[in-house]
Design an enzyme around this catalytic site. Structure first.
Site, PDB file in Angstrom:
ATOM      1  N   PRO A 165      34.924  48.784  -7.182  1.00  0.00           N
ATOM      2  CA  PRO A 165      34.424  47.540  -6.594  1.00  0.00           C
ATOM      3  C   PRO A 165      33.230  46.984  -7.376  1.00  0.00           C
ATOM      4  CG  PRO A 165      33.882  49.431  -5.204  1.00  0.00           C
ATOM      5  CD  PRO A 165      34.761  49.926  -6.297  1.00  0.00           C
TER       6      PRO A 165
ATOM      7  N   LYS B 169      30.439  49.332 -13.793  1.00  0.00           N
ATOM      8  CA  LYS B 169      31.479  49.374 -14.809  1.00  0.00           C
ATOM      9  C   LYS B 169      30.936  48.915 -16.167  1.00  0.00           C
ATOM     10  CE  LYS B 169      34.336  46.893 -12.163  1.00  0.00           C
ATOM     11  NZ  LYS B 169      33.695  46.891 -10.833  1.00  0.00           N
TER      12      LYS B 169
ATOM     13  N   GLU C 247      20.691  39.330  20.168  1.00  0.00           N
ATOM     14  CA  GLU C 247      20.514  40.532  19.323  1.00  0.00           C
ATOM     15  C   GLU C 247      20.385  41.791  20.161  1.00  0.00           C
ATOM     16  OE1 GLU C 247      21.331  40.142  16.426  1.00  0.00           O
ATOM     17  OE2 GLU C 247      21.053  37.978  16.278  1.00  0.00           O
TER      18      GLU C 247
HETATM   19  C1  NHX Z   1      23.540  27.396  12.213  1.00  0.00           C
HETATM   20  N1  NHX Z   1      23.044  29.731  12.248  1.00  0.00           N
HETATM   21  O1  NHX Z   1      24.388  27.604  11.375  1.00  0.00           O
HETATM   22  C2  NHX Z   1      22.496  28.443  12.491  1.00  0.00           C
HETATM   23  C3  NHX Z   1      21.313  28.255  11.606  1.00  0.00           C
HETATM   24  C4  NHX Z   1      23.740  33.596  17.580  1.00  0.00           C
HETATM   25  C5  NHX Z   1      21.333  34.073  17.590  1.00  0.00           C
HETATM   26  N2  NHX Z   1      23.445  26.264  12.868  1.00  0.00           N
HETATM   27  O2  NHX Z   1      25.401  37.026  15.152  1.00  0.00           O
HETATM   28  O3  NHX Z   1      22.455  33.366  13.224  1.00  0.00           O
HETATM   29  O4  NHX Z   1      24.279  29.805  14.091  1.00  0.00           O
HETATM   30  O5  NHX Z   1      23.763  38.946  15.650  1.00  0.00           O
HETATM   31  C6  NHX Z   1      25.965  35.959   7.563  1.00  0.00           C
HETATM   32  C7  NHX Z   1      25.377  36.509   8.689  1.00  0.00           C
HETATM   33  C8  NHX Z   1      26.544  31.804   9.809  1.00  0.00           C
HETATM   34  C9  NHX Z   1      26.417  34.664   7.563  1.00  0.00           C
HETATM   35  C10 NHX Z   1      25.230  35.715   9.821  1.00  0.00           C
HETATM   36  C11 NHX Z   1      26.693  32.579   8.683  1.00  0.00           C
HETATM   37  C12 NHX Z   1      25.542  33.616  10.930  1.00  0.00           C
HETATM   38  C13 NHX Z   1      23.893  35.819  13.852  1.00  0.00           C
HETATM   39  C14 NHX Z   1      25.815  31.447  12.099  1.00  0.00           C
HETATM   40  C15 NHX Z   1      22.640  34.814  15.698  1.00  0.00           C
HETATM   41  N3  NHX Z   1      23.460  37.927  14.847  1.00  0.00           N
HETATM   42  N4  NHX Z   1      24.517  32.613  13.638  1.00  0.00           N
HETATM   43  C16 NHX Z   1      24.322  36.963  14.673  1.00  0.00           C
HETATM   44  C17 NHX Z   1      23.511  33.449  13.824  1.00  0.00           C
HETATM   45  C18 NHX Z   1      23.918  30.297  13.102  1.00  0.00           C
HETATM   46  C19 NHX Z   1      25.996  32.326  10.934  1.00  0.00           C
HETATM   47  C20 NHX Z   1      26.277  33.881   8.682  1.00  0.00           C
HETATM   48  C21 NHX Z   1      25.686  34.413   9.810  1.00  0.00           C
HETATM   49  C22 NHX Z   1      22.513  33.745  16.713  1.00  0.00           C
HETATM   50  C23 NHX Z   1      23.776  34.610  14.727  1.00  0.00           C
HETATM   51  C24 NHX Z   1      24.455  31.612  12.626  1.00  0.00           C
HETATM   52 ZN    ZN Z   2      25.529  38.302  16.705  1.00  0.00          ZN
END
Ligand code: NHX
Ligand code: ZN
Length: 596
Positions: free
Chosen positions: A203, A208, A424
């Site tokens: 991966p 590599k 969370e």
């Molecule tokens: C938005 N973000 O997009 C806002 C800023 C539900 C308290 N309007 O599940 O942050 O809604 O447990 C990688 C990781 C998008 C990529 C998390 C892409 C999250 C994260 C959406 C918490 N924690 N959701 C969660 C959250 C959002 C999102 C991601 C990602 C929230 C939740 C993001």
């Molecule tokens: Zn979550």
């Protein structure tokens, strides 16, 4: 002509840029010189007339350049004339009150025109010098001819096997290649066939490229590196010519190593795409031709890397081609520790920093991730003027690799902060309530990257297998955030979309890939375009939905029963923003038990 054009097309963009720049400067300097230093065109007059004018005091100044006289009239008008070879006019002009200057050989204008030619020349020389300097033998990277391959040689400090950690078996297997490169005659005299190609499988981020460079470094040979995607991204016909060029260069520098990253970009099995991808096929064919063309004395070994050996054209894997395979796994806990130690060599660690503990917390990290982690920690330590990298910086380094840097500038309302905290803690409580969950490492409502909050889990130890109980626990944990929102606020948000996606994906894989549903063991090659009949597809969807339903029911039940703790810890989290695993255990209290 056609090949010339092709050659021009393959020139790196930088060369084009430099050429355009030189052209522009040349035009500019010529224009400036011409406009500034060309006097108004002088009127050509006979010498007799000029002398007459001097007698009549109509001439103020004369410049004599060998037999040519440049005169300036009292009215500013320029005159030019030619005198006889031996004729001296200076004395006569002087008597007429004319200022006479004798310039030797090269006159003013002559000097200027040579300067005009000189300036662009200097520019070109400077540019050539600049490009040579960039690619000199002491330099790390040398853009290589038409092939576009980069050649690494004569590095100040070559990469050696000491710089590669956590992949002991691969090192052992490749040590043999080093021997072939160093002492080819020893093997040849035994009648052994020296391998031509080695396929590194693993991966991304498992080293590599690094280990290939180390092979070259150990053997003391040059190392040519190119990515398979570079062969195919260019214009039609370029890929094959690049391959040809690369091998020509390599043979000239033998013994040496050619490293082809992402070989799958060229080496995907042929014939399954309608309309054909002629370009790629031609490139692949050229590669095979070149490798078959190696004779016993060609001391060139081709190392190719891929993370998708399954898609490679069988022709690549036949004897005499990439017939050796070296697997690079993501590092286990010992490997991670060794990798951390390699990268920590050049970094001051605070006394008491326990890299073994960091290795334990970074299950699933690749070598590149670990390098990143240490680099982030080093940056943090430097930024806060510390003398050494402490445990705190390393922890933050882990978080940065997992979820990205903190985004404290993102402002959330108090209400949203509540939602984030309950979401969370919902995850965390479900995780802590299920026996088959991994330990919780951190719960945080500090924004990182795209996420508003994160709950981080890490397995106690590495494992290669995951049980159904572990997967259902994971599904329930993923839904714990949504369940907490619903329970606390009577409403839900869009924020859980990532969790929902992950759950859906997991459920589907449980049904189709792992046969962990009531459909039992069904033959469903769904990875990579396998298709299900309509009836089975509906069954799969139904089963996946049932798994998700059950998981969600578990989450809700846990949080409903333990709502007191949910509120208590979420309110606390709103104040402290981050809770680590130990603190969470303390908050849960000694009476805490698994659910059910
Ligand atoms: C938005 N973000 O997009 C806002 C800023 C539900 C308290 N309007 O599940 O942050 O809604 O447990 C990688 C990781 C998008 C990529 C998390 C892409 C999250 C994260 C959406 C918490 N924690 N959701 C969660 C959250 C959002 C999102 C991601 C990602 C929230 C939740 C993001
Ligand atoms: Zn979550």
């Amino acid at each position: 002509m056609k090949s010339l054009w092709r050659r021009i097309q393959t020139l790196p963009r930088r060369v084009w840029f430099v050429a355009a720049f030189v052209f522009f400067i040349t035009c500019l300097s010529l224009a400036v010189l011409v406009s500034r230093d060309t006097p108004p065109a002088p009127a050509t007059v006979p010498i007799s007339q000029l002398l007459d004018m001097a007698d009549h005091h109509q001439i103020s100044k004369v410049v004599i350049v060998s037999n040519t006289l440049y005169a300036t009239g009292t009215d500013g008008q320029q005159y030019q004339t030619t005198k006889e070879e031996q004729q001296t006019v200076t004395e006569q002009l002087r008597l007429d009150g004319v200022v006479v200057t004798v310039a030797d050989g090269a006159g003013r204008s002559v000097g200027l025109s040579s300067l005009a030619a000189f300036v662009p020349l200097m520019f070109i020389l400077a540019v050539i010098w600049f490009m040579m300097r960039r690619g000199g033998p002491n330099n790390q990277v040398m853009s290589f001819g038409r092939s576009g391959a980069r050649r690494y040689s004569g590095d100040a400090r070559p990469v050696t096997f000491d710089d590669v950690a956590g992949v002991e078996e691969a090192k052992q297997e490749l040590a043999e290649i080093v021997q072939f490169l160093k002492y080819p005659d020893k093997f040849r005299s035994m009648g052994a066939r020296i391998p031509k190609g080695v396929l590194l499988v693993g991966p991304p981020g498992t080293g590599k490229t690094l280990i290939s460079r180390a092979v070259a470094g150990e053997a003391g040979t040059p190392f040519f590196s190119i990515s398979g995607s570079e062969f195919v991204e260019m214009f039609v016909g370029v890929g094959a010519s690049r391959v040809r060029d690369l091998f020509r260069q390599a043979k000239r520098h033998a013994p040496c190593i050619i490293f082809i990253d992402e070989i799958d970009a060229v080496g995907r099995h042929r014939g399954n795409n309608v309309g054909g991808h002629d370009e790629r096929e031609q490139t692949l064919n050229q590669l095979l031709v070149e490798m078959d063309g190696f004779d016993l004395n060609t001391n060139v070994i081709v190392i190719a890397a891929t993370n998708r050996p399954d898609v490679l054209d069988q022709a690549l894997l036949r004897p005499g081609r990439f017939d050796r395979r070296v697997i690079l796994d993501p590092p286990d806990i010992n490997g991670r520790r060794a990798i951390l130690e390699v990268h920590a060599r050049s970094k001051p660690l605070a006394p008491g920093v326990d890299l073994a503990a960091i290795a334990q917390q970074t299950s699933g990290f690749s070598g590149a991730d670990l390098a990143n982690l240490l680099n982030e920690a080093a940056i943090l330590a430097a930024r806060s003027d510390k003398e050494a990298i402490g445990h705190e910086e390393l922890e933050e380094g882990i978080m940065r690799v997992v979820a990205g840097p903190e985004r404290r500038s993102r402002v959330v309302t108090e209400y949203e902060k509540s939602i984030i905290a309950y979401h969370e803690v919902g995850h965390a409580l479900v995780m802590k309530s299920l026996k088959h969950s991994h330990p919780v490492q951190k719960v945080s409502i500090i924004s990182r990257g795209q996420a508003l909050g994160v709950t981080v889990q890490a397995p106690k130890e590495d494992s290669y297998l995951t049980s159904r109980a572990q997967l259902t626990a994971r599904m329930a944990s993923l839904l714990g955030g949504r369940a907490a929102e619903e329970l606390t606020f009577g409403d839900v948000t869009t924020g859980a979309r990532q969790d929902l996606e992950a759950v859906a994906d997991l459920a589907r894989r449980m049904v189709t890939e792992f046969a962990m549903s009531e459909l039992g063991v069904i033959a469903t090659p769904t990875r990579d375009g396998g298709s299900l009949s309509g009836a089975v597809a509906a069954d799969v969807d139904r089963e996946a939905m049932r798994l998700i339903d059950e998981a969600f029911a578990t989450s809700r039940a846990i949080l409903a029963e333990r709502r007191g703790k949910l509120v208590e810890i979420a309110e606390h989290l709103k104040l402290v923003e981050t809770i680590d695993g130990k603190e969470l255990d303390r908050l849960l209290g000694p009476e805490w038990t698994f659910f059910g």
